[in-house]
Design an enzyme around this catalytic site. Structure first.
Site, PDB file in Angstrom:
ATOM      1  N   CYS A 116       0.817  -1.228   0.000  1.00  0.00           N
ATOM      2  CA  CYS A 116       0.000   0.000   0.000  1.00  0.00           C
ATOM      3  C   CYS A 116       0.847   1.272   0.000  1.00  0.00           C
ATOM      4  CB  CYS A 116      -0.930   0.011   1.207  1.00  0.00           C
ATOM      5  SG  CYS A 116      -1.961  -1.450   1.297  1.00  0.00           S
ATOM      6  N   HIS A 256      -3.388   6.999   3.288  1.00  0.00           N
ATOM      7  CA  HIS A 256      -3.818   5.745   2.654  1.00  0.00           C
ATOM      8  C   HIS A 256      -5.190   5.370   3.200  1.00  0.00           C
ATOM      9  CE1 HIS A 256      -4.176   1.702   1.353  1.00  0.00           C
ATOM     10  NE2 HIS A 256      -3.858   1.157   2.513  1.00  0.00           N
ATOM     11  N   ASN A 286     -10.284  -0.388   0.442  1.00  0.00           N
ATOM     12  CA  ASN A 286      -8.815  -0.289   0.443  1.00  0.00           C
ATOM     13  C   ASN A 286      -8.299  -0.741  -0.920  1.00  0.00           C
ATOM     14  OD1 ASN A 286      -6.079  -0.625   0.762  1.00  0.00           O
ATOM     15  ND2 ASN A 286      -6.212  -1.638   2.751  1.00  0.00           N
TER      16      ASN A 286
HETATM   17  O1  UT7 Z   1      -3.574  -1.603   3.810  1.00  0.00           O
HETATM   18  C1  UT7 Z   1      -3.387  -2.322   4.999  1.00  0.00           C
HETATM   19  C2  UT7 Z   1      -4.568  -3.188   5.201  1.00  0.00           C
HETATM   20  N1  UT7 Z   1      -4.987  -3.577   6.464  1.00  0.00           N
HETATM   21  C3  UT7 Z   1      -5.620  -2.826   7.387  1.00  0.00           C
HETATM   22  O2  UT7 Z   1      -5.613  -1.631   7.400  1.00  0.00           O
HETATM   23  C4  UT7 Z   1      -6.366  -3.578   8.402  1.00  0.00           C
HETATM   24  C5  UT7 Z   1      -6.194  -3.054   9.795  1.00  0.00           C
HETATM   25  N2  UT7 Z   1      -7.150  -3.705  10.668  1.00  0.00           N
HETATM   26  C6  UT7 Z   1      -8.461  -3.369  10.665  1.00  0.00           C
HETATM   27  O3  UT7 Z   1      -8.877  -2.496   9.935  1.00  0.00           O
HETATM   28  C7  UT7 Z   1      -9.367  -4.094  11.621  1.00  0.00           C
HETATM   29  O4  UT7 Z   1      -8.607  -4.948  12.447  1.00  0.00           O
HETATM   30  C8  UT7 Z   1     -10.472  -4.898  10.918  1.00  0.00           C
HETATM   31  C9  UT7 Z   1     -11.480  -3.953  10.278  1.00  0.00           C
HETATM   32  C10 UT7 Z   1      -9.877  -5.799   9.845  1.00  0.00           C
HETATM   33  C11 UT7 Z   1     -11.218  -5.791  11.898  1.00  0.00           C
HETATM   34  O5  UT7 Z   1     -11.715  -5.038  12.985  1.00  0.00           O
HETATM   35  P1  UT7 Z   1     -11.445  -5.524  14.482  1.00  0.00           P
HETATM   36  O6  UT7 Z   1     -12.191  -4.609  15.363  1.00  0.00           O
HETATM   37  O7  UT7 Z   1      -9.964  -5.604  14.677  1.00  0.00           O
HETATM   38  O8  UT7 Z   1     -12.125  -6.959  14.504  1.00  0.00           O
HETATM   39  P2  UT7 Z   1     -11.486  -8.388  14.764  1.00  0.00           P
HETATM   40  O9  UT7 Z   1     -10.628  -8.823  13.636  1.00  0.00           O
HETATM   41  O10 UT7 Z   1     -10.855  -8.397  16.120  1.00  0.00           O
HETATM   42  O11 UT7 Z   1     -12.776  -9.291  14.788  1.00  0.00           O
HETATM   43  C12 UT7 Z   1     -13.824  -9.112  15.752  1.00  0.00           C
HETATM   44  C13 UT7 Z   1     -14.915 -10.133  15.475  1.00  0.00           C
HETATM   45  C14 UT7 Z   1     -14.411 -11.570  15.388  1.00  0.00           C
HETATM   46  O12 UT7 Z   1     -15.387 -12.379  16.016  1.00  0.00           O
HETATM   47  P3  UT7 Z   1     -15.154 -12.932  17.504  1.00  0.00           P
HETATM   48  O13 UT7 Z   1     -13.892 -13.750  17.433  1.00  0.00           O
HETATM   49  O14 UT7 Z   1     -14.996 -11.711  18.365  1.00  0.00           O
HETATM   50  O15 UT7 Z   1     -16.393 -13.703  17.769  1.00  0.00           O
HETATM   51  C15 UT7 Z   1     -14.412 -11.870  13.907  1.00  0.00           C
HETATM   52  O16 UT7 Z   1     -14.621 -13.241  13.630  1.00  0.00           O
HETATM   53  O17 UT7 Z   1     -15.550  -9.870  14.209  1.00  0.00           O
HETATM   54  C16 UT7 Z   1     -15.593 -11.077  13.430  1.00  0.00           C
HETATM   55  N3  UT7 Z   1     -15.496 -10.692  12.028  1.00  0.00           N
HETATM   56  C17 UT7 Z   1     -16.563 -10.351  11.278  1.00  0.00           C
HETATM   57  N4  UT7 Z   1     -17.871 -10.286  11.582  1.00  0.00           N
HETATM   58  C18 UT7 Z   1     -18.698  -9.857  10.600  1.00  0.00           C
HETATM   59  C19 UT7 Z   1     -14.377 -10.588  11.256  1.00  0.00           C
HETATM   60  N5  UT7 Z   1     -14.723 -10.172  10.022  1.00  0.00           N
HETATM   61  C20 UT7 Z   1     -16.061 -10.011  10.012  1.00  0.00           C
HETATM   62  C21 UT7 Z   1     -16.987  -9.592   9.039  1.00  0.00           C
HETATM   63  N6  UT7 Z   1     -18.285  -9.525   9.384  1.00  0.00           N
HETATM   64  N7  UT7 Z   1     -16.608  -9.230   7.797  1.00  0.00           N
END
Ligand code: UT7
Length: 329
Positions: A116, A256, A286
């Site tokens: 990125c 970004h 993204n």
């Molecule tokens: O260019 C670089 C690219 N990367 C980034 O910028 C990503 C940086 N990270 C993020 O933006 C965030 O970490 C995310 C948006 C990817 C995720 O948000 P989060 O608040 O960190 O959520 P998490 O990964 O900790 O997941 C929380 C829950 C999980 O369930 P449990 O284990 O708490 O029951 C996931 O399984 O959300 C669940 N989950 C979803 N639920 C609905 C993960 N993806 C999804 C989804 N829809 N798409």
């Protein structure tokens, strides 16, 4: 001679026509919701390539628009630098396909891999080539068909990415407008937080690779988020220090576009109010190294920034890589 050595004289972007909204994931069997995606990332929709649309076609389209705005022809381009994590094939580069599509027969063309952050890396490389006197005019493109490397069965990554391309013409400046500072940094010890484990030379494509889906993007979202906030903050500090400016001097911050929460944390750290921050992650998701070029062209085209304004660009991505730049338009 001191900076600015090089100026951005024209920008352009291209995205596929097909729009996929958050609600469309249900139709492909992904267990998610608009509310979850929007609250965690700020994304509402993304553009997804369809048949015939490729990293080359989007990149060439963005390039043609940038050339038109810069008032140059492809015969004037000395170097085409394509940042991409999604080359159309691994050999030769996709940059040479774009060269052929544009008929830029005088140019050298090569791909650059910095995820990125790649478009800012590309601008910095172009600036260096111009400062050294090696070239006069560069075309710097970030083009990404993220949908080709997304695991459409993995809800934690599938909802985040979009396809598109952003481009700029970079030329020797008039000594007033141009790149006032640039910063680049990497940390390969963190590579496995955001990567494609297979599909390269170490673990080439094979039946097991296809079956275990290890050639698709894998991401430790929470870990990436923490590092991203830290890296974006450092990137802003370094570019501002390099230009001897503070956040108060910035007319527009273009970070970004990965996640609205990372964007807000970055703006707060840089002391730039949100009304001076460009946000389009809601409409494009993204788009990796295309995101800043798309946002910059939108900001210029819509009149949000004008000639003489000062913009701060900053990015982070897989690698990890991070980087930043202050540009006087
Ligand atoms: O260019 C670089 C690219 N990367 C980034 O910028 C990503 C940086 N990270 C993020 O933006 C965030 O970490 C995310 C948006 C990817 C995720 O948000 P989060 O608040 O960190 O959520 P998490 O990964 O900790 O997941 C929380 C829950 C999980 O369930 P449990 O284990 O708490 O029951 C996931 O399984 O959300 C669940 N989950 C979803 N639920 C609905 C993960 N993806 C999804 C989804 N829809 N798409």
């Amino acid at each position: 001679m001191k900076r600015p050595y090089a100026a951005l004289t024209g920008t352009g972007y291209s995205v596929p026509r097909h729009v996929m909204t958050n609600d469309d994931f249900a139709a492909i069997g992904i267990d998610t919701s608009h509310q979850w995606i929007f609250e965690r990332s700020g994304i509402v929709q993304r553009h997804i390539a369809r048949d015939g649309e490729s990293t080359c076609s989007m990149g060439a389209d963005a390039a043609r628009k940038a050339m038109a705005k810069a008032g140059i022809t492809s015969a004037e381009i000395d170097a085409i630098i394509l940042s991409t994590a999604t080359p159309d094939r691994l050999l030769p580069s996709t940059a040479v396909d774009i060269q052929a599509a544009l008929g830029a027969t005088r140019a050298t063309a090569f791909d650059l891999s910095a995820a990125c952050s790649g478009w800012l890396y590309g601008l910095t490389v172009a600036e260096g080539l111009i400062a050294a006197g090696t070239i006069e005019t560069a075309l710097v493109i970030g083009s990404e068909k993220m949908s080709a490397i997304t695991d459409w069965q993995d809800r934690s990554t599938a909802v985040l990415f979009g396809d598109g391309a952003g481009a700029a013409i970079v030329r020797r400046g008039d000594g007033k407008r141009g790149i006032l500072s640039a910063f680049m940094r990497s940390d390969g010890a963190l590579a496995e937080l955001l990567w494609r484990p297979s599909g390269g030379a170490a673990h080439p494509f094979s039946l097991p690779v296809l079956e275990d889906r290890s050639s698709y993007v894998k991401m430790a979202g929470r870990e990436v988020f923490k590092h991203a906030v830290r890296m974006m903050a450092e990137a802003c500090d370094r570019a501002l220090d390099g230009a001897r400016l503070t956040g108060k001097d910035i007319d527009l911050l273009i970070p970004h576009q990965a996640n609205i929460r990372i964007i807000e944390a970055t703006a707060k750290h840089a002391n730039v109010p949100m009304d001076k921050v460009y946000v389009n992650v809601n409409r494009f998701g993204n788009t990796s190294s295309a995101s800043i070029g798309i946002a910059l062209d939108e900001a210029i085209t819509s009149g949000r920034v004008r000639t003489g304004d000062t913009v701060l660009l900053c990015a982070f991505g897989a690698g990890f890589t991070w980087g930043s730049m202050v540009v006087r338009l």
